[in-house]
Motif scaffolding. Structure first.
Motif, mmCIF file in Angstrom:
data_model
loop_
_atom_site.group_PDB
_atom_site.id
_atom_site.type_symbol
_atom_site.label_atom_id
_atom_site.label_comp_id
_atom_site.label_asym_id
_atom_site.label_seq_id
_atom_site.Cartn_x
_atom_site.Cartn_y
_atom_site.Cartn_z
ATOM 1 N N LEU A 22 0.817 -1.208 0.000
ATOM 2 C CA LEU A 22 0.000 0.000 0.000
ATOM 3 C C LEU A 22 0.856 1.265 0.000
ATOM 4 O O LEU A 22 1.784 1.401 0.797
ATOM 5 C CB LEU A 22 -0.913 -0.006 1.222
ATOM 6 N N VAL A 23 0.497 2.205 -0.885
ATOM 7 C CA VAL A 23 1.108 3.531 -0.925
ATOM 8 C C VAL A 23 -0.017 4.554 -0.846
ATOM 9 O O VAL A 23 -0.888 4.595 -1.722
ATOM 10 C CB VAL A 23 1.929 3.749 -2.205
ATOM 11 N N LEU A 24 -0.017 5.381 0.205
ATOM 12 C CA LEU A 24 -1.001 6.451 0.360
ATOM 13 C C LEU A 24 -0.446 7.750 -0.207
ATOM 14 O O LEU A 24 0.716 8.087 0.037
ATOM 15 C CB LEU A 24 -1.361 6.668 1.833
ATOM 16 N N LEU A 25 -1.298 8.500 -0.904
ATOM 17 C CA LEU A 25 -0.894 9.732 -1.567
ATOM 18 C C LEU A 25 -1.766 10.877 -1.045
ATOM 19 O O LEU A 25 -2.972 10.907 -1.274
ATOM 20 C CB LEU A 25 -1.061 9.593 -3.081
ATOM 21 N N CYS A 26 -1.162 11.823 -0.336
ATOM 22 C CA CYS A 26 -1.890 12.889 0.355
ATOM 23 C C CYS A 26 -1.688 14.222 -0.364
ATOM 24 O O CYS A 26 -0.560 14.706 -0.469
ATOM 25 C CB CYS A 26 -1.402 13.013 1.803
ATOM 26 N N HIS A 27 -2.782 14.812 -0.821
ATOM 27 C CA HIS A 27 -2.702 16.066 -1.575
ATOM 28 C C HIS A 27 -2.635 17.271 -0.646
ATOM 29 O O HIS A 27 -2.774 17.171 0.573
ATOM 30 C CB HIS A 27 -3.901 16.193 -2.520
ATOM 31 N N GLY A 28 -2.439 18.449 -1.261
ATOM 32 C CA GLY A 28 -2.339 19.690 -0.503
ATOM 33 C C GLY A 28 -3.469 20.649 -0.799
ATOM 34 O O GLY A 28 -4.537 20.257 -1.269
ATOM 35 N N PHE A 29 -3.218 21.933 -0.549
ATOM 36 C CA PHE A 29 -4.215 22.989 -0.724
ATOM 37 C C PHE A 29 -3.840 23.863 -1.910
ATOM 38 O O PHE A 29 -2.685 24.298 -2.011
ATOM 39 C CB PHE A 29 -4.282 23.870 0.530
ATOM 40 N N PRO A 30 -4.775 24.191 -2.809
ATOM 41 C CA PRO A 30 -6.146 23.670 -2.896
ATOM 42 C C PRO A 30 -6.224 22.604 -3.993
ATOM 43 O O PRO A 30 -6.328 22.921 -5.172
ATOM 44 C CB PRO A 30 -6.939 24.921 -3.291
ATOM 45 N N GLU A 31 -6.186 21.352 -3.600
ATOM 46 C CA GLU A 31 -6.210 20.230 -4.533
ATOM 47 C C GLU A 31 -7.226 19.186 -4.064
ATOM 48 O O GLU A 31 -7.949 19.400 -3.089
ATOM 49 C CB GLU A 31 -4.821 19.587 -4.638
ATOM 50 N N THR A 32 -7.250 18.060 -4.746
ATOM 51 C CA THR A 32 -8.008 16.876 -4.345
ATOM 52 C C THR A 32 -7.160 15.661 -4.718
ATOM 53 O O THR A 32 -6.034 15.802 -5.198
ATOM 54 C CB THR A 32 -9.365 16.782 -5.072
ATOM 55 N N SER A 33 -7.716 14.484 -4.561
ATOM 56 C CA SER A 33 -7.006 13.261 -4.943
ATOM 57 C C SER A 33 -6.607 13.263 -6.416
ATOM 58 O O SER A 33 -5.673 12.554 -6.811
ATOM 59 C CB SER A 33 -7.888 12.043 -4.651
ATOM 60 N N HIS A 34 -7.286 14.070 -7.233
ATOM 61 C CA HIS A 34 -6.972 14.130 -8.670
ATOM 62 C C HIS A 34 -5.545 14.622 -8.921
ATOM 63 O O HIS A 34 -4.994 14.387 -10.005
ATOM 64 C CB HIS A 34 -7.984 15.039 -9.379
ATOM 65 N N ALA A 35 -4.947 15.274 -7.942
ATOM 66 C CA ALA A 35 -3.565 15.735 -8.088
ATOM 67 C C ALA A 35 -2.593 14.573 -8.302
ATOM 68 O O ALA A 35 -1.495 14.763 -8.822
ATOM 69 C CB ALA A 35 -3.152 16.545 -6.866
ATOM 70 N N TRP A 36 -2.996 13.356 -7.895
ATOM 71 C CA TRP A 36 -2.115 12.190 -7.967
ATOM 72 C C TRP A 36 -2.479 11.260 -9.127
ATOM 73 O O TRP A 36 -2.077 10.087 -9.134
ATOM 74 C CB TRP A 36 -2.173 11.411 -6.655
ATOM 75 N N ARG A 37 -3.213 11.767 -10.121
ATOM 76 C CA ARG A 37 -3.692 10.917 -11.215
ATOM 77 C C ARG A 37 -2.547 10.193 -11.926
ATOM 78 O O ARG A 37 -2.693 9.016 -12.296
ATOM 79 C CB ARG A 37 -4.510 11.746 -12.207
ATOM 80 N N HIS A 38 -1.422 10.865 -12.121
ATOM 81 C CA HIS A 38 -0.292 10.228 -12.817
ATOM 82 C C HIS A 38 0.359 9.159 -11.944
ATOM 83 O O HIS A 38 0.716 8.077 -12.431
ATOM 84 C CB HIS A 38 0.756 11.283 -13.185
ATOM 85 N N GLN A 39 0.520 9.456 -10.662
ATOM 86 C CA GLN A 39 1.199 8.524 -9.762
ATOM 87 C C GLN A 39 0.362 7.276 -9.494
ATOM 88 O O GLN A 39 0.917 6.185 -9.342
ATOM 89 C CB GLN A 39 1.551 9.230 -8.450
ATOM 90 N N ILE A 40 -0.951 7.425 -9.426
ATOM 91 C CA ILE A 40 -1.819 6.267 -9.188
ATOM 92 C C ILE A 40 -1.613 5.239 -10.293
ATOM 93 O O ILE A 40 -1.422 4.042 -10.034
ATOM 94 C CB ILE A 40 -3.298 6.699 -9.093
ATOM 95 N N LEU A 214 -1.399 21.426 -16.895
ATOM 96 C CA LEU A 214 -2.772 21.476 -16.403
ATOM 97 C C LEU A 214 -3.755 21.658 -17.557
ATOM 98 O O LEU A 214 -4.205 22.776 -17.835
ATOM 99 C CB LEU A 214 -2.928 22.614 -15.394
ATOM 100 N N PRO A 215 -4.124 20.581 -18.246
ATOM 101 C CA PRO A 215 -5.144 20.683 -19.295
ATOM 102 C C PRO A 215 -6.478 21.160 -18.718
ATOM 103 O O PRO A 215 -6.761 20.969 -17.533
ATOM 104 C CB PRO A 215 -5.256 19.242 -19.815
ATOM 105 N N GLN A 216 -7.296 21.768 -19.566
ATOM 106 C CA GLN A 216 -8.576 22.295 -19.122
ATOM 107 C C GLN A 216 -9.433 21.220 -18.460
ATOM 108 O O GLN A 216 -10.115 21.479 -17.457
ATOM 109 C CB GLN A 216 -9.329 22.897 -20.306
ATOM 110 N N ALA A 217 -9.399 20.007 -18.998
ATOM 111 C CA ALA A 217 -10.221 18.931 -18.433
ATOM 112 C C ALA A 217 -9.841 18.640 -16.988
ATOM 113 O O ALA A 217 -10.719 18.350 -16.153
ATOM 114 C CB ALA A 217 -10.087 17.664 -19.279
ATOM 115 N N ASP A 218 -8.555 18.718 -16.663
ATOM 116 C CA ASP A 218 -8.120 18.476 -15.291
ATOM 117 C C ASP A 218 -8.468 19.648 -14.385
ATOM 118 O O ASP A 218 -8.889 19.455 -13.233
ATOM 119 C CB ASP A 218 -6.613 18.195 -15.252
#
Length: 322
Positions: A22-40, A214-218
């Protein structure tokens, strides 16, 4: 895959992929879990179970009403509860920005549950002699952004007036494409001094052309999340800095003994803070397990999104070496 999971502390929205350690990925401000889309995706492909939660107060994760429910102890408890809910004994924890603070504290408090840490942008720091808000600069006209965030409702009103513009300005100004970062160089900085009369956003460029990373979709994914949740949960992290200082007296003398890696973009906004390089250089005294410090050329504060290939490779190599 995005799903909801019940933990012992709160109901949490997580993005996950893969099987294995298990690897947990914790985002910052102002982000969400989507910040880790590449790493996931990369971690899953390398044989790991990658899990990125929307942190407490963000996205679809529960957002307690009480300002005092956002101390670093609450945030570490969330990560321990998430490991439990996933049926695991241990995890490697990774974080950027506020997520790095949570990761450092998780490794400090619970080395029995977190066997390694990768922290980005925010180094491990010692306990100051006085509460943090007594240290931060303020004048009659300006105050540090952290102090601007202290009054409930003030920054929320500014940021929620136009969420798309807020995120476009903050992401752009703190990214590496905004230019080099030197103390006092005048580069627009969302994490610097704020003019009391006009707020944080007024002096930031609007970035009509989005940064390449940062594409518009992201950007739309982030904007939709904050339109639904608002910014109060994330801002409450800052409103507990003095409370954290009080609570962390119980941890005096503890050091991060588990293996650690620190990364930062060479253009990170934090490096413009006077004395930050000295703080980074002093980390081995607080984290004897620190294996390396890596500065990434051309990158700013959003390192996992700006330089995903470098970050993915660094995390995978680090975890495989444990």
């Amino acid at each position: 895959m995005q799903r909801m999971i019940e933990t012992a502390t709160l109901r949490m929205s997580i993005a996950e992929a893969g099987e294995g350690p298990l690897v947990l990925l914790c985002h910052g401000f102002p982000e969400t879990s989507h910040a880790w889309r590449h790493q996931i995706t990369a971690l899953a492909g390398a044989g790991f179970h990658a899990v990125a939660p929307d942190m407490r107060g963000y996205g679809r994760t529960e957002s307690p009403d009480e300002t005092g429910a956002y101390t670093v102890f609450d945030l570490v408890a969330d990560m321990v509860a998430l490991v439990d809910a996933l049926g695991e004994e241990k995890a490697v924890i990774v974080g950027n920005d506020w997520g790095a603070t949570v990761a450092w504290q998780a490794a400090l408090m619970r080395p029995d549950r977190f066997r390694g840490i990768v922290a980005m942008s925010v180094p491990l720091m010692g306990q100051p002699p006085v509460p943090p808000t007594k240290i931060f600069p303020a004048t009659a006209d300006h105050l540090l952004y952290v102090l601007y965030f202290q009054e409930p409702g003030l920054a929320e009103a500014e940021f929620e007036r136009n969420v798309d513009v807020t995120l476009r300005k903050i992401y752009g100004a703190a990214g590496g494409e905004a230019g080099p970062r030197l103390p006092g160089d005048g580069t627009p900085n969302p994490f610097g001094m704020v003019l009391r009369a006009s707020g944080l956003l007024a002096d930031l460029p609007n970035w009509e052309t989005l940064p390449k990373w940062l594409p518009q979709a992201d950007l739309d994914v982030f904007a939709d999340a904050f339109k639904a949740s608002g910014f109060r949960g994330g801002l409450n992290y800052y409103r507990n800095l003095d409370r954290n200082w009080e609570l962390q007296k119980a941890l005096a003398g503890l050091k991060v003994e588990v293996p650690a890696l620190f990364m930062a973009g060479e253009r990170d906004t934090g490096l413009a803070i006077p004395g930050m390089r000295e703080i980074i250089d002093a980390m081995p005294g607080l984290a004897p397990g620190l294996r390396a410090t890596q500065f990434v050329p051309g990158a700013g504060h959003w390192l996992p999104q700006e330089r995903p290939e470098i970050v993915c490779r660094a995390i995978i190599d680090f975890v495989q070496a444990l």
